[in-house]
Design a protein around this motif. Structure first.
Motif, PDB file in Angstrom:
ATOM      1  N   LEU A 136       0.832  -1.219   0.000  1.00  0.00           N
ATOM      2  CA  LEU A 136       0.000   0.000   0.000  1.00  0.00           C
ATOM      3  C   LEU A 136       0.855   1.254   0.000  1.00  0.00           C
ATOM      4  O   LEU A 136       0.436   2.323   0.459  1.00  0.00           O
ATOM      5  N   SER A 164      -7.675  -2.761   3.656  1.00  0.00           N
ATOM      6  CA  SER A 164      -6.969  -2.685   2.352  1.00  0.00           C
ATOM      7  C   SER A 164      -6.258  -3.982   1.977  1.00  0.00           C
ATOM      8  O   SER A 164      -6.228  -4.345   0.795  1.00  0.00           O
ATOM      9  N   GLN A 167      -8.006  -5.986  -0.461  1.00  0.00           N
ATOM     10  CA  GLN A 167      -7.996  -5.503  -1.852  1.00  0.00           C
ATOM     11  C   GLN A 167      -6.694  -5.920  -2.546  1.00  0.00           C
ATOM     12  O   GLN A 167      -6.691  -6.334  -3.705  1.00  0.00           O
ATOM     13  N   ILE A 168      -5.583  -5.881  -1.785  1.00  0.00           N
ATOM     14  CA  ILE A 168      -4.300  -6.341  -2.333  1.00  0.00           C
ATOM     15  C   ILE A 168      -4.391  -7.822  -2.690  1.00  0.00           C
ATOM     16  O   ILE A 168      -4.024  -8.253  -3.801  1.00  0.00           O
ATOM     17  N   MET A 171      -6.460  -8.365  -5.824  1.00  0.00           N
ATOM     18  CA  MET A 171      -5.746  -8.015  -7.067  1.00  0.00           C
ATOM     19  C   MET A 171      -4.684  -9.043  -7.399  1.00  0.00           C
ATOM     20  O   MET A 171      -4.389  -9.304  -8.564  1.00  0.00           O
ATOM     21  N   GLN A 201     -14.445  -1.296   9.342  1.00  0.00           N
ATOM     22  CA  GLN A 201     -14.279  -0.448   8.162  1.00  0.00           C
ATOM     23  C   GLN A 201     -14.959  -1.094   6.963  1.00  0.00           C
ATOM     24  O   GLN A 201     -15.174  -2.311   6.934  1.00  0.00           O
ATOM     25  N   GLU A 203     -13.986  -0.744   2.921  1.00  0.00           N
ATOM     26  CA  GLU A 203     -13.193  -0.104   1.858  1.00  0.00           C
ATOM     27  C   GLU A 203     -13.739  -0.561   0.518  1.00  0.00           C
ATOM     28  O   GLU A 203     -14.293  -1.652   0.390  1.00  0.00           O
ATOM     29  N   PHE A 242      -3.247  10.453   1.222  1.00  0.00           N
ATOM     30  CA  PHE A 242      -3.028   9.090   1.747  1.00  0.00           C
ATOM     31  C   PHE A 242      -1.885   8.519   0.934  1.00  0.00           C
ATOM     32  O   PHE A 242      -1.795   8.783  -0.287  1.00  0.00           O
ATOM     33  N   PHE A 244      -1.507   5.746  -0.319  1.00  0.00           N
ATOM     34  CA  PHE A 244      -1.921   4.747  -1.316  1.00  0.00           C
ATOM     35  C   PHE A 244      -2.840   5.337  -2.395  1.00  0.00           C
ATOM     36  O   PHE A 244      -3.319   4.594  -3.254  1.00  0.00           O
ATOM     37  N   THR A 245      -3.063   6.677  -2.341  1.00  0.00           N
ATOM     38  CA  THR A 245      -3.871   7.281  -3.412  1.00  0.00           C
ATOM     39  C   THR A 245      -3.261   8.633  -3.799  1.00  0.00           C
ATOM     40  O   THR A 245      -2.699   9.331  -2.962  1.00  0.00           O
ATOM     41  N   GLY A 278      -9.606   8.301  -3.094  1.00  0.00           N
ATOM     42  CA  GLY A 278      -8.635   8.859  -4.043  1.00  0.00           C
ATOM     43  C   GLY A 278      -8.398   7.930  -5.213  1.00  0.00           C
ATOM     44  O   GLY A 278      -8.929   6.812  -5.265  1.00  0.00           O
ATOM     45  N   VAL A 280      -6.092   5.427  -7.101  1.00  0.00           N
ATOM     46  CA  VAL A 280      -5.089   4.476  -6.589  1.00  0.00           C
ATOM     47  C   VAL A 280      -3.689   4.870  -7.094  1.00  0.00           C
ATOM     48  O   VAL A 280      -3.499   5.094  -8.296  1.00  0.00           O
ATOM     49  N   GLY A 299     -12.343   4.540   1.788  1.00  0.00           N
ATOM     50  CA  GLY A 299     -12.430   3.805   3.056  1.00  0.00           C
ATOM     51  C   GLY A 299     -13.254   4.613   4.044  1.00  0.00           C
ATOM     52  O   GLY A 299     -13.189   5.847   4.052  1.00  0.00           O
ATOM     53  N   LEU A 300     -14.053   3.903   4.847  1.00  0.00           N
ATOM     54  CA  LEU A 300     -14.879   4.609   5.848  1.00  0.00           C
ATOM     55  C   LEU A 300     -14.939   3.776   7.114  1.00  0.00           C
ATOM     56  O   LEU A 300     -14.758   2.551   7.075  1.00  0.00           O
ATOM     57  N   GLY A 301     -15.196   4.448   8.246  1.00  0.00           N
ATOM     58  CA  GLY A 301     -15.338   3.760   9.533  1.00  0.00           C
ATOM     59  C   GLY A 301     -16.818   3.546   9.815  1.00  0.00           C
ATOM     60  O   GLY A 301     -17.591   4.515   9.842  1.00  0.00           O
TER      61      GLY A 301
END
Ligand SMILES: CNC(=O)COc1cccc(Nc2cc(Cl)ccn2)c1
Length: 330
Positions: A136, A164, A167-168, A171, A201, A203, A242, A244-245, A278, A280, A299-301
Motif C-alpha cells: 500500500l 486494504s 484488496q491487495i 488483485m 471499516q 473499503e 493518503f 496509497f492514493t 482517491g 489508486v 475507506g470509511l469507519g
C-alpha cells in the motif's frame, strides 16, 4: 341402610369417603357391631342374618369403590386442568434479539454497494507486513507502522489496521476489472471517546483498463452513497493525502444535526468528515503487478457512521453490551 347409601353418594372428598368407610368397616364400625349380634343368634336365624349381612357388606364395598374411582377421576381432572399449558395463549414477553447498531449500519452500507454491482470480498484478520503496509505504498519507516498504532505478533505478523490488505489479495488473485468492497473488523492501538482498539471499516476499490475509471466516477458513487445513507445532505470533497492514493480527498457531508449552521458536533464548521478516497497510487499497482490500469478507492469507519446516524457521542458505549443502549435498537 338407605341413609348409608345416601351418605356414600353425597361424599364430595376422598377424606370424607375414608371416614365413612371406617365408620362402616372399622373395629368399632357398623359391620363390627352387626357381627357381634350374629354371635348371639342360633340355627336358621343365624344363617339368614349372616347371608344378608354379607350381601349388604359386598354392596357397600362396591358402592364405596365406585365413589372412590369417581372422586379420583375428579381430582385427576382438576390436577390436569391446573397443570395444563394453553399453547394458544399469545406470548406478550417475546424477547426477540436484534442486530447491533454497528452491524445494522454495516449491512446498510453493504446493501448500497451490492446494489451498485460491487462484489464483497473478505480476508484474514492476522496479516503480514507486505499485504498490510508495503503493497500500500507505506514504506518501512512510515509512522503508521509504529508499534504505538499497530498490534504486532512476535513473528512480525500483525492485526490488520485496515481492510486494504483484502484488496491487495484480491488483485493478486484476479485480473482487472475489479469492482469490490471489503467490510470487516480492523485493529489499532488507540482508545478514547472516538477510538476503540477494534472497530469496523468498509473499503472499496474499482479498477479497470486505463481511462475507463476516473475521479468523476468516484465522486458520483460516493455522493450517491452518502445521500443514500444520510438523506438530504450536501457533499463536498476536500483535497487530502493518503500514501496509497494520488490525488486523495476526504468527503464531508453537511452536518445532519445543525443542517450546516454550525454546532458542537461539527465543531461549528457545518460539515462532518465521513470518509477518505482517491485515485489508486501507481506504486500500489506495481506491487500487485497490474499494468495499463487505473482505479479509485475509498475507506470509511462503520462506527462513525453508526454514531452519526444514531447520535451516539461515545464510541465505547457501542462495545459495553449495555442493554439500556441496545434495547433502543430492537
Ligand atoms: C477510514 N478510512 C479512511 O479514512 C481512508 O481510507 C482510504 C482512503 C483511500 C483509499 C483507501 N484504500 C485503498 C486501498 C487500496 Cl488497495 C489502494 C488504495 N487505497 C482507503
Amino acid at each position: 341402610m338407605k341413609d348409608i347409601e345416601n351418605a356414600i353418594a353425597s361424599c364430595t372428598s376422598l377424606v370424607e369417603l375414608e371416614k365413612l368407610r371406617v365408620s362402616l368397616f372399622g373395629k368399632k364400625g357398623h359391620f363390627a357391631a352387626q357381627f357381634e349380634k350374629l354371635k348371639k343368634l342360633e340355627g336358621d336365624a343365624k344363617k339368614e342374618f349372616a347371608q344378608n349381612l354379607n350381601i349388604t357388606k359386598e354392596n357397600f364395598l362396591e358402592l364405596l369403590n365406585q365413589k372412590k374411582s369417581a372422586l379420583d377421576a375428579v381430582m385427576i381432572e382438576a390436577q390436569m386442568r391446573k397443570s395444563s399449558v394453553d399453547v394458544t395463549l399469545f406470548n406478550q414477553e417475546s424477547s426477540a434479539g436484534a442486530l447491533h447498531p454497528v452491524m445494522d449500519t454495516m449491512d446498510k452500507i453493504i446493501e448500497y454497494f451490492v446494489s451498485m454491482n460491487f462484489s464483497i470480498e473478505e480476508g484474514p484478520l492476522v496479516e503480514d507486513d507486505f499485504h498490510n503496509f508495503e503493497a500500500l505504498n507505506l514504506p518501512k519507516y512510515h509512522p503508521a507502522r509504529d508499534m504505538q498504532d499497530t498490534f504486532y505478533f512476535k513473528d512480525s505478523m500483525l492485526l490488520r489496521t485496515h481492510t486494504s490488505p483484502v484488496q491487495i489479495r484480491t488483485m493478486l488473485k484476479q485480473s482487472a476489472p475489479i469492482r469490490m468492497i471489503c467490510p470487516g473488523a480492523v485493529f489499532r492501538r488507540d482508545f478514547d471517546i472516538t477510538h476503540t482498539p477494534m472497530f469496523h471499516q468498509v473499503e472499496g476499490l474499482v479498477v479497470d483498463k486505463t481511462g475507463k475509471v476516473s475521479f468523476a466516477n468516484l465522486k458520483f458513487i460516493l455522493e450517491d452513497f452518502l445521500k443514500y445513507m444520510f438523506g438530504d445532505v450536501k457533499v463536498r470533497f476536500r483535497p487530502s493525502f493518503f500514501p496509497f492514493t494520488e490525488p486523495s480527498a476526504e468527503a464531508d457531508i453537511s452536518c445532519i444535526f445543525c443542517k450546516g449552521e454550525g454546532c458542537r458536533v461539527c465543531s461549528h464548521t457545518g460539515w462532518l468528515e465521513v470518509l477518505g478516497c482517491g485515485v489508486v497510487d501507481s506504486n500500489v499497482f506495481k506491487a500487485v503487478g497490474y499494468k495499463d490500469v487505473s482505479g479509485y478507492a475509498f475507506g470509511l469507519g462503520v462506527e462513525r457512521f453508526a454514531m452519526l446516524l444514531h447520535q451516539i457521542p461515545d464510541l465505547r458505549s457501542l462495545f459495553e453490551g449495555d442493554l439500556r443502549l441496545l434495547e433502543q435498537f430492537r
